[in-house]
Design an enzyme around this catalytic site. Sequence first.
Site, PDB file in Angstrom:
ATOM      1  N   LYS A   1     -10.156  -0.117  -2.753  1.00 13.86           N
ATOM      2  CA  LYS A   1     -10.351  -0.298  -1.005  1.00 13.86           C
ATOM      3  C   LYS A   1     -10.608   0.818  -0.425  1.00 13.86           C
ATOM      4  O   LYS A   1      -9.458   1.637  -0.204  1.00 13.86           O
ATOM      5  CB  LYS A   1      -8.832  -0.854  -0.850  1.00 13.86           C
ATOM      6  CG  LYS A   1      -8.493  -1.065   0.714  1.00 13.86           C
ATOM      7  CD  LYS A   1      -7.120  -1.575   0.968  1.00 13.86           C
ATOM      8  CE  LYS A   1      -7.032  -1.545   2.440  1.00 13.86           C
ATOM      9  NZ  LYS A   1      -5.667  -1.859   2.786  1.00 13.86           N
TER      10      LYS A   1
ATOM     11  N   ASP B   1       1.009  -1.126   0.034  1.00  6.59           N
ATOM     12  CA  ASP B   1      -0.185   0.071  -0.027  1.00  6.59           C
ATOM     13  C   ASP B   1       0.936   1.302  -0.046  1.00  6.59           C
ATOM     14  O   ASP B   1       1.628   1.619   1.046  1.00  6.59           O
ATOM     15  CB  ASP B   1      -1.036  -0.002   1.301  1.00  6.59           C
ATOM     16  CG  ASP B   1      -1.927  -0.955   1.100  1.00  6.59           C
ATOM     17  OD1 ASP B   1      -1.857  -2.066   0.464  1.00  6.59           O
ATOM     18  OD2 ASP B   1      -3.052  -0.888   1.782  1.00  6.59           O
TER      19      ASP B   1
ATOM     20  N   LYS C   1      -6.927   3.026  -3.349  1.00  6.61           N
ATOM     21  CA  LYS C   1      -7.429   3.269  -1.949  1.00  6.61           C
ATOM     22  C   LYS C   1      -7.545   4.550  -1.556  1.00  6.61           C
ATOM     23  O   LYS C   1      -6.821   5.486  -1.949  1.00  6.61           O
ATOM     24  CB  LYS C   1      -6.223   2.438  -1.205  1.00  6.61           C
ATOM     25  CG  LYS C   1      -6.560   2.494   0.327  1.00  6.61           C
ATOM     26  CD  LYS C   1      -5.430   1.558   0.972  1.00  6.61           C
ATOM     27  CE  LYS C   1      -5.182   1.924   2.512  1.00  6.61           C
ATOM     28  NZ  LYS C   1      -4.159   1.136   3.365  1.00  6.61           N
TER      29      LYS C   1
END
Lengths: 302, 284
Positions: A238, A139, A202
Amino acid sequence: MAETSTPTLIHSPTIDAVGLAERVARFKARSIKTASKVSALRLALSMIDLTTLEGKDTPGKVRQLCRKAVCPDPADSSLPHVAAVCVYPSLVRVAKDALKGTKVRVASVATSFPSGQAVLGARLEEIRYAVAEGADEIDMVISRGKFLCGDFAAVYDEIAACKEACGEAHLKVILETGELHTYDNVRRASDLAMEAGADFIKTSTGKVSPAATPEVTLVMLQAIQDFHVRTGRMVGMKPAGGIRDAKTAVTFLVMVRETLGPAWLTPEWFRFGASTLTNDILMQLAKQRTGHYQSPHDFTND
Amino acid sequence: MSTRISVLKTYKLYIGGQFPRTESGRATALSGRKGQHIANLCRASRKDLRNAVVAARKAQPNWASKSAYLRGQILYRAAEMLEGRAGQFADELRLQGDSASSARKEVDAAVDLLVHYAGWTDKYTQVFGSINPVASPHFNFSVPEPTGVIGVLPPQAPGLLGLVAAVAPLVAGGNTCVALASPTHPLSAVTFAEVLNDSDLPGGVVNILTGLREEILPPMATYKDIDGIAAYGTTAAEQALIGENAALNVKRVAFHPADALAGDPYRIMEFQEIKTTWHPVAVG
């Protein structure tokens, strides 16, 4: 350097904030009950990236979280395991060892999370370290400062470089929508990240408020849909941060189903970045199973 | 010539320091003695109960950690506010069928009861706590501590005094509670919520629902995040239901007759746990 690496963002439309709010309000008003609710909650549970990103994280805490990831509720072994455990790079090895032999993946934040304010070389090195330690997913955070300056090319290049550093690992690109200020910026950053090779986009780090509001999530889902229509490539989504109760999670699933379709309703293409959400889902599932409202005291506190 | 349109009061629930309508959107009409329509009341659902318990749980640690003196001050302020609005309460009780003199007497008794429990907040730990003689070099003492979140079923009547008598000892002792107002006398319960809200009582410490006992009691009895139930004027069947389901999470249960409403420090102690501490002392 080929000029193709400069993103044009000509595909990014402007966002109608009023229409967006109205659409989200309708999603929130959906009533999902009984059997549909149970299956939605089980699905949501299987999509969670169980996360601990604190300065006080210890190997013990990560191991405890890993056990919870594999068996979320010891009272109900029929429940699915969560999708992944998300930790800092220094704890990837601990998580990897604790999850050996299970299908739970290990995700690691990297690239000088959460600010992203370090030199690119160091940020890429952090990715390589996390991948070498065994991270299945990375991430990354984008440089919001550069993005807000309009230096889109620099952001594009850093995402592309991170993707390369990831190798086999999946790359999730954190836009930190709470710092992008407008829906137009969220849409542009989403398009930029997908063009540059993101496997997932995300919303947030979870360190900035507001985080994953339904509104920004819908903007990003629409960006993913348009990108899929244009290029044929599926990109995952996400939302992370601020999703604390099961009901909100179900609203998100409805949004995914109706924006992207059922193909995205799997842990492979949709994740929740959350920690407190897990217990609320477990409590709701236990309520459905036993008929009794539950107490948070009866669920592990982590 | 203008005719003034009177403003009718909307009676709502009291959850977490706010006055929401029921999430179910249901209402029941309340009729007076002569069958006239008095008001529409929210008919709370089990989800309203859930919201109220979540609010009560959230408020509990903070309320229990407030100083006993402050808890007393807040209860005393509630008494002051009730006294100031005595006329309104008396009118409401009369609307629900009481005579003028008994309504006024009931309001006075409710004010007195609040003052009574306000006084006990910083005394009951002294009276019921103890220093215990032990045969080892320890300083051993016991103090009462609040049980947590309590579900309350006040008596059907009296509507105001019954609610105050059921709730005040719990709150004085640092518990938070969710009360289902008497279905026959609900107006004064909702108006009493306004008194509490004006008395610096933190939101969530007292939550008041209006609705049907047969709908709210079963989820209240099984609710695993409710630590105790105080019930007044219950039927044998209701007591059996509460007793059976209280076993799920070992709730404390207290049953009282509908008229057992006098001020009594043992009412505070019903929902207290005794914590005993062994403190090592240096022996010279």
